[in-house]
Write a protein that holds these residues in place. Structure first.
Motif, PDB file in Angstrom:
ATOM      1  N   GLY A 154      40.112  61.997  46.554  1.00  0.00           N
ATOM      2  CA  GLY A 154      41.547  61.772  46.714  1.00  0.00           C
ATOM      3  C   GLY A 154      41.856  60.547  47.544  1.00  0.00           C
ATOM      4  O   GLY A 154      42.711  59.727  47.182  1.00  0.00           O
ATOM      5  N   LEU A 155      41.159  60.401  48.685  1.00  0.00           N
ATOM      6  CA  LEU A 155      41.356  59.220  49.530  1.00  0.00           C
ATOM      7  C   LEU A 155      40.963  57.938  48.805  1.00  0.00           C
ATOM      8  O   LEU A 155      41.632  56.911  48.916  1.00  0.00           O
ATOM      9  CB  LEU A 155      40.535  59.362  50.820  1.00  0.00           C
ATOM     10  N   PHE A 156      39.864  58.006  48.054  1.00  0.00           N
ATOM     11  CA  PHE A 156      39.401  56.837  47.317  1.00  0.00           C
ATOM     12  C   PHE A 156      40.442  56.409  46.276  1.00  0.00           C
ATOM     13  O   PHE A 156      40.745  55.210  46.136  1.00  0.00           O
ATOM     14  CB  PHE A 156      38.071  57.138  46.637  1.00  0.00           C
ATOM     15  N   ILE A 157      41.007  57.375  45.558  1.00  0.00           N
ATOM     16  CA  ILE A 157      42.025  57.066  44.553  1.00  0.00           C
ATOM     17  C   ILE A 157      43.260  56.465  45.219  1.00  0.00           C
ATOM     18  O   ILE A 157      43.843  55.486  44.723  1.00  0.00           O
ATOM     19  CB  ILE A 157      42.394  58.339  43.767  1.00  0.00           C
ATOM     20  N   GLU A 158      43.661  57.054  46.341  1.00  0.00           N
ATOM     21  CA  GLU A 158      44.814  56.526  47.079  1.00  0.00           C
ATOM     22  C   GLU A 158      44.589  55.072  47.491  1.00  0.00           C
ATOM     23  O   GLU A 158      45.427  54.192  47.242  1.00  0.00           O
ATOM     24  CB  GLU A 158      45.063  57.369  48.331  1.00  0.00           C
ATOM     25  N   MET A 159      43.477  54.818  48.133  1.00  0.00           N
ATOM     26  CA  MET A 159      43.199  53.487  48.676  1.00  0.00           C
ATOM     27  C   MET A 159      43.021  52.458  47.570  1.00  0.00           C
ATOM     28  O   MET A 159      43.492  51.321  47.687  1.00  0.00           O
ATOM     29  CB  MET A 159      41.964  53.551  49.577  1.00  0.00           C
ATOM     30  N   LEU A 160      42.362  52.859  46.469  1.00  0.00           N
ATOM     31  CA  LEU A 160      42.158  51.928  45.366  1.00  0.00           C
ATOM     32  C   LEU A 160      43.485  51.581  44.693  1.00  0.00           C
ATOM     33  O   LEU A 160      43.746  50.415  44.386  1.00  0.00           O
ATOM     34  CB  LEU A 160      41.190  52.529  44.349  1.00  0.00           C
ATOM     35  N   SER A 161      44.332  52.584  44.467  1.00  0.00           N
ATOM     36  CA  SER A 161      45.625  52.326  43.830  1.00  0.00           C
ATOM     37  C   SER A 161      46.519  51.461  44.718  1.00  0.00           C
ATOM     38  O   SER A 161      47.235  50.579  44.228  1.00  0.00           O
ATOM     39  CB  SER A 161      46.335  53.644  43.507  1.00  0.00           C
ATOM     40  N   GLU A 162      46.466  51.694  46.039  1.00  0.00           N
ATOM     41  CA  GLU A 162      47.262  50.877  46.962  1.00  0.00           C
ATOM     42  C   GLU A 162      46.723  49.446  47.029  1.00  0.00           C
ATOM     43  O   GLU A 162      47.494  48.485  47.149  1.00  0.00           O
ATOM     44  CB  GLU A 162      47.257  51.511  48.347  1.00  0.00           C
ATOM     45  N   SER A 178      47.370  47.444  35.585  1.00  0.00           N
ATOM     46  CA  SER A 178      45.914  47.326  35.539  1.00  0.00           C
ATOM     47  C   SER A 178      45.270  48.419  36.384  1.00  0.00           C
ATOM     48  O   SER A 178      45.925  49.073  37.192  1.00  0.00           O
ATOM     49  CB  SER A 178      45.483  45.948  36.048  1.00  0.00           C
ATOM     50  N   GLY A 179      43.964  48.605  36.197  1.00  0.00           N
ATOM     51  CA  GLY A 179      43.221  49.566  37.004  1.00  0.00           C
ATOM     52  C   GLY A 179      43.717  50.988  36.818  1.00  0.00           C
ATOM     53  O   GLY A 179      43.984  51.438  35.702  1.00  0.00           O
ATOM     54  N   LEU A 180      43.874  51.699  37.930  1.00  0.00           N
ATOM     55  CA  LEU A 180      44.314  53.089  37.878  1.00  0.00           C
ATOM     56  C   LEU A 180      45.729  53.217  37.325  1.00  0.00           C
ATOM     57  O   LEU A 180      46.075  54.250  36.740  1.00  0.00           O
ATOM     58  CB  LEU A 180      44.253  53.697  39.284  1.00  0.00           C
ATOM     59  N   TRP A 181      46.527  52.165  37.496  1.00  0.00           N
ATOM     60  CA  TRP A 181      47.916  52.212  37.035  1.00  0.00           C
ATOM     61  C   TRP A 181      48.019  52.099  35.514  1.00  0.00           C
ATOM     62  O   TRP A 181      49.108  52.245  34.951  1.00  0.00           O
ATOM     63  CB  TRP A 181      48.724  51.107  37.710  1.00  0.00           C
ATOM     64  N   SER A 182      46.894  51.856  34.863  1.00  0.00           N
ATOM     65  CA  SER A 182      46.888  51.814  33.400  1.00  0.00           C
ATOM     66  C   SER A 182      46.616  53.185  32.788  1.00  0.00           C
ATOM     67  O   SER A 182      46.798  53.382  31.591  1.00  0.00           O
ATOM     68  CB  SER A 182      45.835  50.818  32.900  1.00  0.00           C
ATOM     69  N   SER A 184      47.590  56.123  34.751  1.00  0.00           N
ATOM     70  CA  SER A 184      48.555  57.034  35.357  1.00  0.00           C
ATOM     71  C   SER A 184      49.664  56.226  36.024  1.00  0.00           C
ATOM     72  O   SER A 184      49.401  55.155  36.596  1.00  0.00           O
ATOM     73  CB  SER A 184      47.880  57.931  36.393  1.00  0.00           C
ATOM     74  N   ARG A 185      50.883  56.737  35.968  1.00  0.00           N
ATOM     75  CA  ARG A 185      52.000  56.067  36.633  1.00  0.00           C
ATOM     76  C   ARG A 185      52.058  56.420  38.117  1.00  0.00           C
ATOM     77  O   ARG A 185      52.802  55.786  38.865  1.00  0.00           O
ATOM     78  CB  ARG A 185      53.331  56.459  35.964  1.00  0.00           C
ATOM     79  N   ASN A 186      51.292  57.426  38.526  1.00  0.00           N
ATOM     80  CA  ASN A 186      51.340  57.873  39.928  1.00  0.00           C
ATOM     81  C   ASN A 186      49.954  58.170  40.482  1.00  0.00           C
ATOM     82  O   ASN A 186      49.715  59.270  41.012  1.00  0.00           O
ATOM     83  CB  ASN A 186      52.219  59.125  40.040  1.00  0.00           C
ATOM     84  N   PRO A 187      49.021  57.228  40.391  1.00  0.00           N
ATOM     85  CA  PRO A 187      47.662  57.527  40.886  1.00  0.00           C
ATOM     86  C   PRO A 187      47.614  57.769  42.389  1.00  0.00           C
ATOM     87  O   PRO A 187      46.785  58.565  42.854  1.00  0.00           O
ATOM     88  CB  PRO A 187      46.869  56.278  40.488  1.00  0.00           C
ATOM     89  N   ASN A 188      48.499  57.099  43.144  1.00  0.00           N
ATOM     90  CA  ASN A 188      48.510  57.300  44.598  1.00  0.00           C
ATOM     91  C   ASN A 188      48.914  58.727  44.962  1.00  0.00           C
ATOM     92  O   ASN A 188      48.329  59.346  45.861  1.00  0.00           O
ATOM     93  CB  ASN A 188      49.438  56.296  45.272  1.00  0.00           C
ATOM     94  N   LEU A 189      49.901  59.279  44.254  1.00  0.00           N
ATOM     95  CA  LEU A 189      50.333  60.648  44.533  1.00  0.00           C
ATOM     96  C   LEU A 189      49.304  61.668  44.051  1.00  0.00           C
ATOM     97  O   LEU A 189      49.137  62.720  44.669  1.00  0.00           O
ATOM     98  CB  LEU A 189      51.687  60.909  43.874  1.00  0.00           C
ATOM     99  N   ILE A 190      48.628  61.352  42.969  1.00  0.00           N
ATOM    100  CA  ILE A 190      47.549  62.232  42.498  1.00  0.00           C
ATOM    101  C   ILE A 190      46.433  62.274  43.539  1.00  0.00           C
ATOM    102  O   ILE A 190      45.879  63.334  43.839  1.00  0.00           O
ATOM    103  CB  ILE A 190      47.007  61.754  41.138  1.00  0.00           C
ATOM    104  N   GLY A 191      46.098  61.114  44.103  1.00  0.00           N
ATOM    105  CA  GLY A 191      45.092  61.053  45.161  1.00  0.00           C
ATOM    106  C   GLY A 191      45.513  61.855  46.379  1.00  0.00           C
ATOM    107  O   GLY A 191      44.699  62.574  46.983  1.00  0.00           O
ATOM    108  N   MET A 192      46.786  61.770  46.741  1.00  0.00           N
ATOM    109  CA  MET A 192      47.298  62.533  47.882  1.00  0.00           C
ATOM    110  C   MET A 192      47.190  64.041  47.624  1.00  0.00           C
ATOM    111  O   MET A 192      46.773  64.803  48.502  1.00  0.00           O
ATOM    112  CB  MET A 192      48.760  62.164  48.152  1.00  0.00           C
TER     113      MET A 192
END
Length: 256
Positions: A154-162, A178-182, A184-192
């Motif tokens: 979860g932390l990794f997804i958050e930090m990578l998306s940010e 690009s990246g995770l945003w391709s 999912s529209r909310n990868p940071n919230l999924i990571g959280m």
């Protein structure tokens, strides 16, 4: 010490931390301190729980508590320099109410708001805080390690998306796709969400922590029913082509 007494002292500590932040913001005539250190009272409350456990000798300090302490410490430190858009959404109505209360000099309402925000915080982080009360066996279980892995992902997804957002911050008129945003529209919230889920998995290995599940459900409700739609509405207003982007990329995750 009973479970109720532990929760009560934790609540008072968290209220004190939030009160200090609100007083600081009022003195500076800016909500910056409250916005920046919004989640630090939780870390203070967690540390107080450890101290209270040692003083009351309810149980020994376990490896499970050490694991949760490290995870919570990292997340709270990270929150100082991130989650700005999330904090704005969470505090949008609260800041307005505080400004009106200061203008009308109804200070009782300010404390009422502090008590409400503190209660929500305590419930959302109850899985982490509950590990300080009868934390269970000294040695880590398989569920503890599983929870840690989920938190790390979860932390990794958050930090990578940010990081991907930051790398594309020069072009503020274009949506990052690009990246995770391709996928999912909310990868940071999924990571959280994954981070809080991992903490909950660890907490279930402690004793008498099933009550914290209600806090985890509240966290999920806030993320998926409050933060996610509000953030998407804000992006819809900011970027004209966001509606097209939402048709190409799913709200949660693309599996194909």
């Amino acid at each position: 010490m009973s479970n109720a007494e532990f929760i009560f002292f934790s609540y008072l500590t968290n209220c004190l931390g939030l009160t200090l932040l609100v007083i600081r913001s009022i003195n500076k005539k800016s909500p910056r301190a409250l916005m920046r250190f919004l989640f630090m009272p939780i870390l203070l409350t967690f540390l107080m729980g450890i101290a209270l456990q040692e003083y009351m000798e309810t149980s020994i300090f376990s490896n499970r508590q050490l694991l949760v302490s490290i995870l919570l410490f990292v997340w709270c430190l990270k929150s100082i320099v991130s989650y700005n858009s999330i904090k704005i959404i969470l505090l949008s109505s609260v800041l307005g109410d505080i400004k009106r209360a200061i203008y009308k000099k109804t200070y009782f309402k300010i404390f009422n708001l502090i008590f409400r925000v503190s209660l929500i915080q305590l419930m959302c982080f109850s899985s982490a805080l509950s590990t300080n009360y009868l934390s269970g066996s000294q040695h880590l279980k398989f569920s503890d390690l599983t929870g840690f892995v989920i938190c790390f992902i979860g932390l990794f997804i958050e930090m990578l998306s940010e990081k991907e957002l930051k790398n594309n911050s020069l072009n503020k008129t274009k949506i990052v796709e690009s990246g995770l945003w391709s996928i999912s529209r909310n990868p940071n919230l999924i990571g959280m969400f994954l981070f809080f889920f991992g903490i909950q998995v660890i907490a279930l290995s402690a004793i008498s922590t099933f009550w914290s599940i209600f806090g985890f459900f509240l966290t999920g409700l806030i993320i998926f029913k409050n933060l996610m739609p509000n953030m998407e509405n804000a992006l819809m207003d900011k970027f004209p082509d966001y509606s097209e982007y939402s048709k190409r990329v799913p709200k949660l995750v693309r599996f194909k």
